[in-house]
Design an enzyme around this catalytic site. Structure first.
Site, PDB file in Angstrom:
ATOM      1  N   GLY A 239       0.810  -1.213   0.000  1.00  0.00           N
ATOM      2  CA  GLY A 239       0.000   0.000   0.000  1.00  0.00           C
ATOM      3  C   GLY A 239       0.841   1.259   0.000  1.00  0.00           C
ATOM      4  O   GLY A 239       2.061   1.238  -0.189  1.00  0.00           O
ATOM      5  N   ASP A 240       0.180   2.393   0.228  1.00  0.00           N
ATOM      6  CA  ASP A 240       0.857   3.686   0.218  1.00  0.00           C
ATOM      7  C   ASP A 240       1.916   3.778   1.314  1.00  0.00           C
ATOM      8  O   ASP A 240       2.984   4.350   1.106  1.00  0.00           O
ATOM      9  CB  ASP A 240      -0.173   4.806   0.398  1.00  0.00           C
ATOM     10  CG  ASP A 240      -1.138   4.882  -0.769  1.00  0.00           C
ATOM     11  OD1 ASP A 240      -0.712   4.619  -1.906  1.00  0.00           O
ATOM     12  OD2 ASP A 240      -2.321   5.190  -0.546  1.00  0.00           O
ATOM     13  N   ASN A 244       5.921   4.490   0.960  1.00  0.00           N
ATOM     14  CA  ASN A 244       6.603   5.576   1.663  1.00  0.00           C
ATOM     15  C   ASN A 244       7.769   5.063   2.505  1.00  0.00           C
ATOM     16  O   ASN A 244       8.779   5.741   2.663  1.00  0.00           O
ATOM     17  CB  ASN A 244       5.607   6.335   2.539  1.00  0.00           C
ATOM     18  CG  ASN A 244       4.890   7.436   1.785  1.00  0.00           C
ATOM     19  OD1 ASN A 244       5.385   8.547   1.668  1.00  0.00           O
ATOM     20  ND2 ASN A 244       3.721   7.123   1.251  1.00  0.00           N
ATOM     21  N   SER A 343      -4.821  -0.912   1.440  1.00  0.00           N
ATOM     22  CA  SER A 343      -6.204  -0.658   1.853  1.00  0.00           C
ATOM     23  C   SER A 343      -6.875   0.420   1.027  1.00  0.00           C
ATOM     24  O   SER A 343      -8.076   0.353   0.766  1.00  0.00           O
ATOM     25  CB  SER A 343      -6.229  -0.265   3.339  1.00  0.00           C
ATOM     26  OG  SER A 343      -5.711  -1.299   4.144  1.00  0.00           O
TER      27      SER A 343
END
Length: 560
Positions: A239-240, A244, A343
């Site tokens: 995910g993000d 990151n 998500s």
């Protein structure tokens, strides 16, 4: 011209540079190649190799005895052209059965029997088609061709591969990180779905399945630059937040950029006007509203050296800033990619327009690229020696204070719930309605300088009154976006790597009071629940943060 299948099966024709002859080939990848082949589930076609792709001409269907059936055409959609820019692989499949054209029941009744395939040598071209209902969604397309002559098939495979090798910007070797706990713990399954695409595209991959929070960060931080130089990029399957984590591990030990002014710098520069800036140590700051789906490590190993830059050290105390060679940033040869398994997957939604792993994998192997703005987030802390030291993170989507940080912290208690934990934690934090004392200082943009600024304390009213363009007038940011391209020259002239931040001569606007949330959107942050995102008009690389400040207010107004 009518061609009987038996004619070209027994006597294959290859046309090179306009000359018709036997089964010949040419070492020149620019010469024209043409053959009559059987396309699986379609029928007899003439396939031509041009400088930019393949063209297909459908021949009339015929019986095995050579009689022509007029007025009958394949029911399925027929593609007349396949661009090399859309082809990611070609492979020889050896001898085997290949199906003839599909027929409807009426056609089978008309002919008295179903059309049968044949056994022959085969090769497959792998490409994609855009979905009619969702143009952002790319669907795998497989074209299987057959011919009785082995050399003819091998010639086609060699020539197509030679043309694909001329396509620029495609990766050859990638480092892949898989977060097995992302989203609904689907990281491994997602990679297993897309791995064949990389294999067919002949892209080498080194796969690392993370075993703990911060694993990918540690690998990226400790990796030697010479090692990373052997890869064309890094892929995050997650995910993000996982993206990151990888981005921070890469940049923290390599990105040499001056810090923004500390709160004390702003205070000192503005004391003459009687203003002051204070900090609230109890407020939580987070880089992304969805980022805790993959733990981002507390980046507490950076040590301020007093020069405007930082020395970043690993857990064993070694410093990576003086590695074997300088890693150029930004780098055209080294890129970052995401295959969505999280998500919300806001970054993927903003770059490809869909949360589809296949679409993302195809974009990666075909060398598609977009530029992204990255925000440096610095947390200034006072040490026991009363020194102010920076703790740095980088964010690619969103940075938030107050409500956003509270939701992230609260949702960590319910990771077992999967993506639903955000709904549950968000509801709890919303009902709790905590506000934080803060003073927000920001530099007004050029567009704001042209307009009179409202008085202090009226920023929320001003933001409410400022209406963006109508939905029909919005420019959605995509590849080759005109807005981002027009900003590239402007941003390069004021790059933070070449021009240090300075508070002298800079006009700071301030908003002071109690806030429920303060957010800075780097991109629009579109997602399935908010198709337009937090900021519908934000762009991927326009050089701007979009500031969202919500003062303490009743529940109903905050929900609105």
């Amino acid at each position: 011209m009518e061609i009987n299948r038996e004619d070209y099966i027994s006597d294959p024709k290859i046309v090179e540079s306009g000359n018709v002859g036997g089964a010949t080939s040419s070492s020149s990848s620019s010469s024209v190649l043409k053959s009559a082949l059987l396309l699986e589930n379609v029928g007899d076609v003439v396939l031509t190799l041009n400088s930019d792709g393949l063209s297909l001409e459908l021949l009339d269907s015929s019986h095995n005895d050579g009689s022509i059936i007029s007025g009958i055409k394949p029911v399925q959609k027929f593609v007349n052209e396949i661009k090399f820019s859309d082809v990611y692989g070609v492979e020889f499949i050896n001898y085997g059965f290949i199906n003839g054209p599909r027929q409807s029941k009426s056609e089978q009744c008309f002919q008295g029997r179903a059309s049968h395939g044949s056994e022959m040598y085969r090769f497959t071209v792998h490409s994609f088609q855009k979905s009619r209902s969702q143009p952002c969604l790319w669907v795998l397309a497989v074209y299987s061709f057959g011919h009785k002559d082995l050399q003819t098939c091998r010639t086609w495979v060699d020539r197509i591969n030679a043309s694909l090798n001329l396509e620029r910007g495609r990766p050859e070797n990638l480092l892949v990180f898989i977060n097995p706990m992302s989203g609904k713990a689907s990281g491994r399954r997602t990679w297993e779905t897309v791995a064949p695409i990389f294999s067919r595209a002949k892209v080498k991959t080194k796969v690392i399945v993370t075993e703990r929070a911060g694993h990918a960060f540690d690998v990226m931080t400790s990796a030697a630059n010479n090692e990373l130089k052997s890869y064309n990029g890094v892929i995050a399957v997650g995910g993000d937040g996982f993206f990151n984590e990888i981005l921070n591990g890469f940049l923290l030990s390599r990105h040499k950029a001056p810090y923004p002014p500390s709160p004390s710098d702003i205070v000192h520069s503005d004391q003459r006007s009687g203003n002051s800036l204070f900090r609230n140590p109890n407020g939580r700051v987070t880089e992304a509203t969805c980022q805790n789906e993959d733990h981002s490590p507390l980046l507490s190993n950076s040590v301020y050296n007093g020069t405007g830059l930082a020395n970043f050290r690993t857990e064993d105390g070694t410093c990576n800033i003086g590695q074997d060679f300088e890693f150029p940033l930004p780098s055209e040869q080294f890129r970052f990619g995401i295959i969505p398994a999280g998500s919300t997957d806001a970054i993927v939604m903003c770059t490809t327009g869909t949360r589809d792993p296949i679409t993302s994998a195809l974009n990666i192997v075909l060398g598609k690229k977009v530029c992204l703005d990255i925000a440096q987030v610095v947390r200034w802390k006072t040490t026991t020696a009363s020194d102010i030291e920076p703790y740095v993170r980088y964010a690619a989507s969103f940075a938030g204070y107050g409500f956003y940080g509270d939701v992230i912290a609260e949702s960590e208690k319910y990771r077992w719930m999967g993506p639903k934990r955000y709904d549950y934690a968000g509801t709890k934090v919303f009902l709790r309605r905590c506000s934080y004392e803060a003073e927000v200082a920001y530099i007004e943009t050029e567009s704001e300088e042209a307009n009179p600024t409202v008085e202090k304390g009226q920023l929320f009213s001003r933001l409410r009154k400022r209406q963006g363009p109508k939905k029909s007038e919005r420019v959605v940011c995509r590849t080759n976006c005109g807005v981002c391209n027009s900003k590239s020259d402007y941003m390069s002239k004021r790059s933070p790597c070449s021009t240090p931040f300075s508070s002298s001569g800079t006009r700071w606007l301030r908003s002071k009071g109690k806030f429920l949330s303060v957010g800075a959107a780097i991109i629009s942050n579109r997602n399935e629940r908010a198709p337009d995102g937090l900021v519908a008009d934000a762009h991927l690389s326009d050089g701007f943060l979009h500031l969202l400040m919500i003062r303490d207010c009743p529940h109903a107004l905050y929900l609105w």
